[in-house]
Scaffold this motif. Structure first.
Motif, PDB file in Angstrom:
ATOM      1  N   ALA A 220       0.834  -1.207   0.000  1.00 31.38           N
ATOM      2  CA  ALA A 220       0.000   0.000   0.000  1.00 31.38           C
ATOM      3  C   ALA A 220       0.865   1.252   0.000  1.00 31.38           C
ATOM      4  N   GLY A 221       1.951   1.214   0.760  1.00 35.98           N
ATOM      5  CA  GLY A 221       2.874   2.343   0.773  1.00 35.98           C
ATOM      6  C   GLY A 221       3.464   2.607  -0.591  1.00 35.98           C
ATOM      7  N   LEU A 222       3.850   1.517  -1.288  1.00 38.16           N
ATOM      8  CA  LEU A 222       4.390   1.675  -2.636  1.00 38.16           C
ATOM      9  C   LEU A 222       3.348   2.261  -3.582  1.00 38.16           C
ATOM     10  N   SER A 223       2.095   1.791  -3.449  1.00 42.02           N
ATOM     11  CA  SER A 223       1.039   2.260  -4.351  1.00 42.02           C
ATOM     12  C   SER A 223       0.730   3.740  -4.153  1.00 42.02           C
ATOM     13  N   LEU A 224       1.060   4.262  -2.974  1.00 43.07           N
ATOM     14  CA  LEU A 224       0.838   5.679  -2.688  1.00 43.07           C
ATOM     15  C   LEU A 224       2.018   6.546  -3.115  1.00 43.07           C
TER      16      LEU A 224
END
Length: 240
Positions: free
Chosen positions: A142-146
């Protein structure tokens, strides 16, 4: 020792713990190993340079042990760096300030204690952190997707847990003399030192360990965020 071993085996038998044979094997191994190591230490403490060699060997065994325990054998140079960042500054402060004499006995004794505790801190850190990365892979992704970097995304998962590896030593330091009398204290007393000398030695060791573990865990966490210390099963995930 024979009576104590018999007591342990008897308790295991009565309690159906199925550990009697293991206790006997462990006791025999302890006697043989400590007899051998006592002979080696006798030679090692005769000169400071032999003591440094022996302490380095203990450090190598510590690195090998903790890398195997947390499944990061291929990352051993980085683990060695993290442990060295805890061991070397502590030993330097102890000897350069004159808190302990720079002798073979001091190098081996203090080096072994400090190295062993850096190994323990890294093992506790690694087992907790890598389990968390496996369980919360979605948080990382999720962090990467943000748009967050890999380092920050890993930090989302591990940062709140990094300090847990320091808890055992912190508890021991807080309760020393109230709950336990650790090894350095007992060792000085048995060696003929006064209770005040024993207390001073133990406080020196505990605070040194506390500082060293904080350094080791801090460096190890930074290396995990940069995917330098990582188990094989997480490599593909974290390199995405």
């Amino acid at each position: 020792m024979v009576l104590l071993l018999a007591l342990g085996v008897a308790a295991s038998t009565v309690g159906r713990l199925d550990a009697g044979r293991a206790q006997v094997v462990a006791a025999v191994r302890a006697v043989v190993q400590l007899a051998a190591i006592s002979l080696i230490i006798t030679a090692a403490v005769s000169a400071w340079w032999w003591a440094v060699v022996f302490a380095s060997a203990m450090f190598a065994v510590g690195v090998w042990t903790t890398t195997g325990r947390v499944g990061v054998r291929r990352s051993w140079p980085w683990v060695a760096l993290a442990m060295a960042c805890g061991v070397l500054p502590v030993m330097a402060v102890i000897f350069l300030t004159g808190a302990a004499p720079f002798t073979g006995v001091s190098i081996v004794a203090l080096g072994g204690i400090v190295t062993g505790n850096m190994m323990t801190a890294h093992t506790l850190f690694g087992r907790r952190i890598f389990a968390e990365l496996r369980a919360h892979r979605g948080v990382y992704e999720a962090g990467l997707s943000l748009g967050m970097s890999r380092t920050l995304s890993i930090g989302l998962v591990i940062d709140r847990l990094v300090g847990e590896a320091l808890v055992p030593n912190l508890d021991q330091t807080r309760t020393v003399g109230l709950v336990t009398l650790p090894g350095a204290f007992i060792g000085v007393l048995l060696g003929g030192g006064s209770p005040l000398q024993a207390g001073a030695a133990q406080v020196l060791v505990l605070i040194g360990i506390m500082a060293g573990q904080a350094l080791t865990v801090t460096v190890a966490a930074a290396l995990v965020r940069r995917v330098r210390i990582i188990p094989r099963d997480l490599v593909a995930v974290l390199h995405r």
